[in-house]
Design a protein around this motif. Structure first.
Motif, PDB file in Angstrom:
ATOM      1  N   TYR A 288      -3.490   0.974  13.396  1.00 53.15           N
ATOM      2  CA  TYR A 288      -2.517   0.189  12.629  1.00 53.15           C
ATOM      3  C   TYR A 288      -2.398   0.676  11.191  1.00 53.15           C
ATOM      4  O   TYR A 288      -1.326   0.575  10.592  1.00 53.15           O
ATOM      5  CB  TYR A 288      -2.857  -1.300  12.688  1.00 53.15           C
ATOM      6  CG  TYR A 288      -2.672  -1.873  14.072  1.00 53.15           C
ATOM      7  CD1 TYR A 288      -1.467  -1.691  14.752  1.00 53.15           C
ATOM      8  CD2 TYR A 288      -3.686  -2.542  14.722  1.00 53.15           C
ATOM      9  CE1 TYR A 288      -1.292  -2.182  16.028  1.00 53.15           C
ATOM     10  CE2 TYR A 288      -3.523  -3.046  16.003  1.00 53.15           C
ATOM     11  CZ  TYR A 288      -2.322  -2.858  16.648  1.00 53.15           C
ATOM     12  OH  TYR A 288      -2.143  -3.335  17.910  1.00 53.15           O
TER      13      TYR A 288
ATOM     14  N   SER B 134       6.643  -1.673   5.158  1.00 53.16           N
ATOM     15  CA  SER B 134       6.106  -1.602   6.515  1.00 53.16           C
ATOM     16  C   SER B 134       6.311  -2.967   7.160  1.00 53.16           C
ATOM     17  O   SER B 134       6.411  -3.980   6.471  1.00 53.16           O
ATOM     18  CB  SER B 134       4.637  -1.219   6.472  1.00 53.16           C
ATOM     19  OG  SER B 134       3.925  -2.161   5.728  1.00 53.16           O
TER      20      SER B 134
ATOM     21  N   THR C 256       5.750   0.280  17.580  1.00 55.74           N
ATOM     22  CA  THR C 256       4.671  -0.716  17.489  1.00 55.74           C
ATOM     23  C   THR C 256       4.102  -1.040  18.863  1.00 55.74           C
ATOM     24  O   THR C 256       2.891  -1.195  19.028  1.00 55.74           O
ATOM     25  CB  THR C 256       5.194  -1.996  16.810  1.00 55.74           C
ATOM     26  OG1 THR C 256       5.790  -1.640  15.576  1.00 55.74           O
ATOM     27  CG2 THR C 256       4.087  -2.984  16.573  1.00 55.74           C
TER      28      THR C 256
ATOM     29  N   SER D 146       8.479  -5.420  20.052  1.00 55.44           N
ATOM     30  CA  SER D 146       7.282  -5.214  20.866  1.00 55.44           C
ATOM     31  C   SER D 146       6.818  -6.525  21.492  1.00 55.44           C
ATOM     32  O   SER D 146       6.089  -6.500  22.490  1.00 55.44           O
ATOM     33  CB  SER D 146       6.169  -4.612  20.011  1.00 55.44           C
ATOM     34  OG  SER D 146       5.768  -5.524  19.022  1.00 55.44           O
TER      35      SER D 146
ATOM     36  N   LYS E 299       0.249  -0.555  20.061  1.00 56.44           N
ATOM     37  CA  LYS E 299      -0.583  -1.613  20.623  1.00 56.44           C
ATOM     38  C   LYS E 299      -1.356  -1.089  21.829  1.00 56.44           C
ATOM     39  O   LYS E 299      -2.538  -1.382  21.997  1.00 56.44           O
ATOM     40  CB  LYS E 299       0.308  -2.785  21.050  1.00 56.44           C
ATOM     41  CG  LYS E 299       0.324  -3.932  20.056  1.00 56.44           C
ATOM     42  CD  LYS E 299       1.540  -4.802  20.224  1.00 56.44           C
ATOM     43  CE  LYS E 299       1.421  -5.889  21.254  1.00 56.44           C
ATOM     44  NZ  LYS E 299       2.641  -6.728  21.253  1.00 56.44           N
TER      45      LYS E 299
ATOM     46  N   LEU F 275      -0.115   3.531  11.460  1.00 59.40           N
ATOM     47  CA  LEU F 275       1.221   3.020  11.773  1.00 59.40           C
ATOM     48  C   LEU F 275       1.913   2.483  10.520  1.00 59.40           C
ATOM     49  O   LEU F 275       3.100   2.725  10.287  1.00 59.40           O
ATOM     50  CB  LEU F 275       1.091   1.914  12.820  1.00 59.40           C
ATOM     51  CG  LEU F 275       2.391   1.419  13.434  1.00 59.40           C
ATOM     52  CD1 LEU F 275       3.063   2.553  14.180  1.00 59.40           C
ATOM     53  CD2 LEU F 275       2.125   0.263  14.372  1.00 59.40           C
TER      54      LEU F 275
ATOM     55  N   THR G  65      12.260   3.798  18.957  1.00 61.43           N
ATOM     56  CA  THR G  65      12.603   3.024  17.751  1.00 61.43           C
ATOM     57  C   THR G  65      13.875   3.585  17.121  1.00 61.43           C
ATOM     58  O   THR G  65      14.789   2.829  16.765  1.00 61.43           O
ATOM     59  CB  THR G  65      11.458   3.066  16.732  1.00 61.43           C
ATOM     60  OG1 THR G  65      10.334   2.385  17.273  1.00 61.43           O
ATOM     61  CG2 THR G  65      11.851   2.414  15.421  1.00 61.43           C
TER      62      THR G  65
ATOM     63  N   VAL H 280       2.986  -5.268  11.820  1.00 66.48           N
ATOM     64  CA  VAL H 280       1.933  -4.240  11.795  1.00 66.48           C
ATOM     65  C   VAL H 280       0.848  -4.630  10.805  1.00 66.48           C
ATOM     66  O   VAL H 280      -0.345  -4.465  11.069  1.00 66.48           O
ATOM     67  CB  VAL H 280       2.544  -2.866  11.442  1.00 66.48           C
ATOM     68  CG1 VAL H 280       1.456  -1.822  11.323  1.00 66.48           C
ATOM     69  CG2 VAL H 280       3.548  -2.441  12.489  1.00 66.48           C
TER      70      VAL H 280
ATOM     71  N   SER I  17      10.188  -3.643  14.949  1.00 72.12           N
ATOM     72  CA  SER I  17       8.809  -3.754  15.433  1.00 72.12           C
ATOM     73  C   SER I  17       8.607  -5.068  16.194  1.00 72.12           C
ATOM     74  O   SER I  17       7.723  -5.157  17.046  1.00 72.12           O
ATOM     75  CB  SER I  17       7.845  -3.690  14.259  1.00 72.12           C
ATOM     76  OG  SER I  17       7.988  -4.820  13.444  1.00 72.12           O
TER      77      SER I  17
ATOM     78  N   TYR J 203       5.398   3.940   9.083  1.00 71.52           N
ATOM     79  CA  TYR J 203       6.605   3.142   8.840  1.00 71.52           C
ATOM     80  C   TYR J 203       7.074   3.289   7.394  1.00 71.52           C
ATOM     81  O   TYR J 203       8.258   3.442   7.116  1.00 71.52           O
ATOM     82  CB  TYR J 203       6.352   1.668   9.142  1.00 71.52           C
ATOM     83  CG  TYR J 203       6.711   1.249  10.551  1.00 71.52           C
ATOM     84  CD1 TYR J 203       8.039   1.180  10.960  1.00 71.52           C
ATOM     85  CD2 TYR J 203       5.735   0.920  11.468  1.00 71.52           C
ATOM     86  CE1 TYR J 203       8.366   0.791  12.242  1.00 71.52           C
ATOM     87  CE2 TYR J 203       6.050   0.528  12.756  1.00 71.52           C
ATOM     88  CZ  TYR J 203       7.367   0.465  13.137  1.00 71.52           C
ATOM     89  OH  TYR J 203       7.700   0.087  14.404  1.00 71.52           O
TER      90      TYR J 203
END
Lengths: 223, 223
Positions: free
Chosen positions: A189, B64, A172, A164, A176, A192, A22, B68, A161, A196
């Protein structure tokens, strides 16, 4: 129903790889977006009408079409015309083009904010138009637009993201995989989301510092 | 036999997808508007505990990726809370919450745009806090926030395209379907992009129109 974050421990390295990808994607796209944004900002402040109009159309189109549609356009479209590049490159190109539209606005307002007196002084000193632009206008404009360019970067981190969906395994994408490996999508998540948010928060602090440092001699005007 | 050509039925599909996109956009914007303004009012009353909590949630939602958030609601919530979440429900919950976070920011700055002296004057006349909010702050804040609100809504329209990833048959998903069947990515994604573009322009135009109408009342008309 029990929140158990320890199940993520074995996957930290794996998620780290995603975060690194990323970061690489965002930095490359930021570079692309700033270069493109600079060119477009020059075009938008040009004195020729059709160049200005063309640049405006570019900005208008890429700001008003969802990024996912742009991404699919490039991802599925480029092979159609015989350009075979991998998903990561496609993602970086798409992010650069979309980011360029936003970056051009930031740089353009930086250019427009330059005091006319500076330009007149340059003219009186006998500098050519090109030298005035590359040595005086651009450095000032880029410096004052660090903060808006920073929000372009933050947006880029969030937008990356979406890559993905075209099989790029950035943060992301990796998450997954972890979610389907552990059957614990909620934990994955939720973490995550916080990662972020923390990441963009850190970036915004860094940008504020950089902005202050670069503009320390104009502290009174730029505040 | 492979149906690789475009048919007139595809137009119906596109219209259907546009309908789903616009419908979900309107519903989630409305819910987001109500929640976001409510949060703004909570902040205006400086309710302890609730105000920092709301600010924290709004920051988390703003910083975010929406993708996500969608995954958290669509994959995470069913696994963790043992709920049944359909794609449309997940889309409505996520987009409403996301819109609310951004509207909260606009609401806060709109409320703060009204001068302190006006509130003091109104309080001195014996108006209650609610009356101040309803009759002094609300009309001015509404006029102030139409501009940022329009920009936000144009952006949120593009964000709705992400719900195609979790399987809502919106415009982007219809585009993906048509792309798979016809294998003509340039035409399909250009048409889908154009439809998004036109819808975004429609929102921007409506916002601008409404703004001039609201501003007309706040202009100084002379004594």
């Amino acid at each position: 129903m029990r929140l158990d974050l320890t199940i993520l421990a074995p996957y930290l390295g794996f998620l780290g790889q995603g975060a690194a990808l990323t970061a690489v994607i965002c930095l490359l796209s930021l570079a692309g977006a700033v270069v493109l944004g600079m060119l477009v900002a020059i075009a938008r402040t040009s004195q020729t009408v059709w160049i200005r109009r063309l640049a405006f159309i570019y900005v208008d189109v890429f700001r008003n079409i969802p990024f996912i549609v742009q991404l699919f356009f490039f991802y599925y479209g480029l092979p159609e015309i015989g350009i075979y590049i991998d998903a990561i490159t496609t993602g970086v190109i798409a992010l650069s083009i979309a980011g360029g539209a936003y970056a051009s606005d930031a740089i353009r307002s930086g250019i427009l904010a330059i005091d006319n007196g500076i330009l007149e002084a340059a003219e009186v000193s006998g500098l050519s138009k090109r030298v005035t632009f590359t040595r005086i206008v651009l450095p000032i404009a880029l410096r004052t637009s660090v903060r808006p360019l920073g929000s372009v970067l933050i947006n880029m981190i969030l937008t990356s993201s979406i890559l993905s969906t075209i099989t790029v395994n950035e943060l992301t994408g990796q998450a997954k995989i972890v979610a389907s490996d552990t059957f614990r999508p909620f934990e994955v998540y939720a973490v995550l989301l916080v990662v972020y948010a923390a990441l963009t928060w850190l970036v915004s602090i860094g940008i504020s510092r950089l902005h202050k440092r670069l503009n320390r001699d104009l502290a009174s005007e730029a505040a | 036999m492979r149906y690789g050509d475009f048919t007139t039925y595809d137009l119906l599909l596109l219209a259907q997808g546009l309908g789903v996109t616009v419908g979900l956009f309107l519903v989630t914007s409305l819910i987001g508007l109500v929640i976001g303004v409510l949060w703004g009012v909570v902040r205006f009353y400086r309710i302890p505990l609730l105000t920092p909590l709301i600010t924290f949630i709004a920051e988390l939602l703003k910083n975010s990726p929406v993708l996500v958030q969608l995954f958290l609601v669509f994959f995470g919530f069913p696994a963790f809370f043992h709920l049944n979440v359909t794609p449309v429900q997940a889309a409505i919950v996520t987009l409403s919450a996301n819109t609310a976070a951004f509207i909260y920011v606009i609401a806060v700055s709109a409320i703060e745009s009204v001068g302190r002296e006006q509130i003091d004057a109104a309080r001195a006349f014996g108006l209650s806090r609610w009356q101040v909010l309803r009759h002094v702050i609300a009309p001015q804040a509404a006029a102030f926030s139409i501009g940022p609100l329009t920009a936000l809504l144009v952006n949120q329209l593009q964000v709705t395209s992400l719900i195609s990833v979790i399987g809502v048959m919106d415009l982007a998903k219809i585009g993906a379907t048509l792309n798979l069947r016809t294998l003509k990515p340039f035409i399909v994604w250009a048409v889908v992009g154009l439809l998004y573009y036109l819808t975004a322009k429609l929102i921007a135009a409506a916002g601008a129109r409404y703004e001039t109408r609201l501003r007309r009342f706040s202009e100084f008309r002379g004594l």
